[in-house]
Design a protein around this motif. Structure first.
Motif, PDB file in Angstrom:
ATOM      1  N   ARG A  25       3.756   2.702   7.523  1.00 29.22           N
ATOM      2  CA  ARG A  25       4.520   3.466   6.548  1.00 29.22           C
ATOM      3  C   ARG A  25       5.126   4.741   7.129  1.00 29.22           C
ATOM      4  NH1 ARG A  25       2.687   4.209   0.320  1.00 29.22           N
ATOM      5  NH2 ARG A  25       4.648   5.070  -0.395  1.00 29.22           N
ATOM      6  N   TYR A  26       4.434   5.377   8.076  1.00 31.26           N
ATOM      7  CA  TYR A  26       4.857   6.708   8.516  1.00 31.26           C
ATOM      8  C   TYR A  26       5.124   6.868  10.009  1.00 31.26           C
ATOM      9  CZ  TYR A  26       3.222   8.129   3.886  1.00 31.26           C
ATOM     10  OH  TYR A  26       3.042   8.254   2.545  1.00 31.26           O
ATOM     11  N   PRO A  70       7.151  10.951  11.664  1.00 29.00           N
ATOM     12  CA  PRO A  70       6.055  11.761  11.124  1.00 29.00           C
ATOM     13  C   PRO A  70       6.502  12.789  10.093  1.00 29.00           C
ATOM     14  CG  PRO A  70       5.814  11.551  13.489  1.00 29.00           C
ATOM     15  CD  PRO A  70       7.150  10.958  13.120  1.00 29.00           C
ATOM     16  N   GLY A 110       1.974  16.066  10.848  1.00 28.34           N
ATOM     17  CA  GLY A 110       2.420  14.737  11.259  1.00 28.34           C
ATOM     18  C   GLY A 110       1.457  14.013  12.178  1.00 28.34           C
ATOM     19  N   TRP A 137      -2.381  15.940   8.450  1.00 25.86           N
ATOM     20  CA  TRP A 137      -1.279  15.259   7.757  1.00 25.86           C
ATOM     21  C   TRP A 137      -0.017  16.121   7.804  1.00 25.86           C
ATOM     22  CZ3 TRP A 137      -1.109  10.443   5.478  1.00 25.86           C
ATOM     23  CH2 TRP A 137       0.041  10.169   4.740  1.00 25.86           C
ATOM     24  N   ALA A 141       8.376  12.216   7.734  1.00 23.85           N
ATOM     25  CA  ALA A 141       8.394  11.500   6.448  1.00 23.85           C
ATOM     26  C   ALA A 141       7.058  11.602   5.727  1.00 23.85           C
ATOM     27  CB  ALA A 141       8.754  10.034   6.663  1.00 23.85           C
ATOM     28  N   MET A 142       6.030  12.096   6.444  1.00 32.02           N
ATOM     29  CA  MET A 142       4.720  12.235   5.819  1.00 32.02           C
ATOM     30  C   MET A 142       4.731  13.332   4.763  1.00 32.02           C
ATOM     31  SD  MET A 142       2.339  11.641   9.199  1.00 32.02           S
ATOM     32  CE  MET A 142       0.786  11.981   8.416  1.00 32.02           C
ATOM     33  N   TYR A 177      -1.122   3.067   7.305  1.00 30.31           N
ATOM     34  CA  TYR A 177      -0.447   4.358   7.451  1.00 30.31           C
ATOM     35  C   TYR A 177       0.576   4.319   8.582  1.00 30.31           C
ATOM     36  CZ  TYR A 177      -3.372   6.950   4.170  1.00 30.31           C
ATOM     37  OH  TYR A 177      -3.988   7.427   3.041  1.00 30.31           O
ATOM     38  N   THR A 221       8.868  14.443   0.708  1.00 29.53           N
ATOM     39  CA  THR A 221       8.974  13.113   1.306  1.00 29.53           C
ATOM     40  C   THR A 221       9.472  12.133   0.257  1.00 29.53           C
ATOM     41  OG1 THR A 221       7.739  11.292   2.314  1.00 29.53           O
ATOM     42  CG2 THR A 221       6.518  12.701   0.816  1.00 29.53           C
ATOM     43  N   HIS A 249       8.101   9.524  -0.272  1.00 27.45           N
ATOM     44  CA  HIS A 249       6.859   8.934  -0.796  1.00 27.45           C
ATOM     45  C   HIS A 249       6.100   9.919  -1.673  1.00 27.45           C
ATOM     46  CE1 HIS A 249       7.521   5.688   2.028  1.00 27.45           C
ATOM     47  NE2 HIS A 249       7.616   6.578   3.005  1.00 27.45           N
TER      48      HIS A 249
END
Length: 161
Positions: A94-95, A99, A57, A54, A101-102, A91, A131, A133
């Protein structure tokens, strides 16, 4: 009552005699013994690899911790997703465009409970930073020992306040 106990004793002796009267069965190889500490370390390793993937990325690498099966259950944000592909698609949506933004994911394992030789329940905390998020919360995972190793088959993740 005494009659019933006597009958059980006679039946038990007859069975024991019958078992020893025939040719001996060849010895069966013992099932491979699992070592709980090794299993817990392997399970913790799955989660460590997920966090590492994760944080670089690598969404596909993160998803390697999940069983590639339509039976996977993934719950978060009040939604229930079924199947590895559905979780991956979520996922990706969203990402995948960025990457970075993860953000940065930290997982803390509170407990790993083994259920027999082939299943485990993990309780832990997650923290996502750097992020838009960002958030934190708790998770409960059910893992299964599969030919490819320990994999998550049920993930229930919730966000904290």
């Amino acid at each position: 009552m005494k009659l019933a106990l006597a009958m059980v004793a006679v039946w038990g002796a007859a069975c024991a005699g019958a078992a020893s009267a025939g040719p001996a069965d060849p010895p069966r190889p013992a099932a491979p013994a699992t070592r709980p500490d090794d299993d817990r370390a392997a399970i913790a390793g799955v989660l460590r690899h997920q966090a590492e993937a994760w944080n670089r990325g690598d969404l596909a690498g993160y998803m390697d911790g999940y069983a590639r099966t339509p039976d996977l259950v993934f719950t978060s944000g009040g939604n229930i997703r079924h199947g590895w592909q559905d979780a991956f698609d979520h996922y990706q949506a969203r990402y995948a465009t960025d990457p970075k933004a993860m953000g940065s994911l930290a997982l803390v394992v509170e407990s790993i409970g083994l259920i027999g030789d082939a299943a485990a329940v993990v309780l832990g905390r997650w923290d996502l930073t750097h992020t838009e998020h960002a958030g934190h919360g708790v998770f409960t995972l059910v893992l299964e020992r599969r030919p490819e190793g320990w994999r998550i088959i049920h993930d229930h993740t919730s966000s904290g306040p």
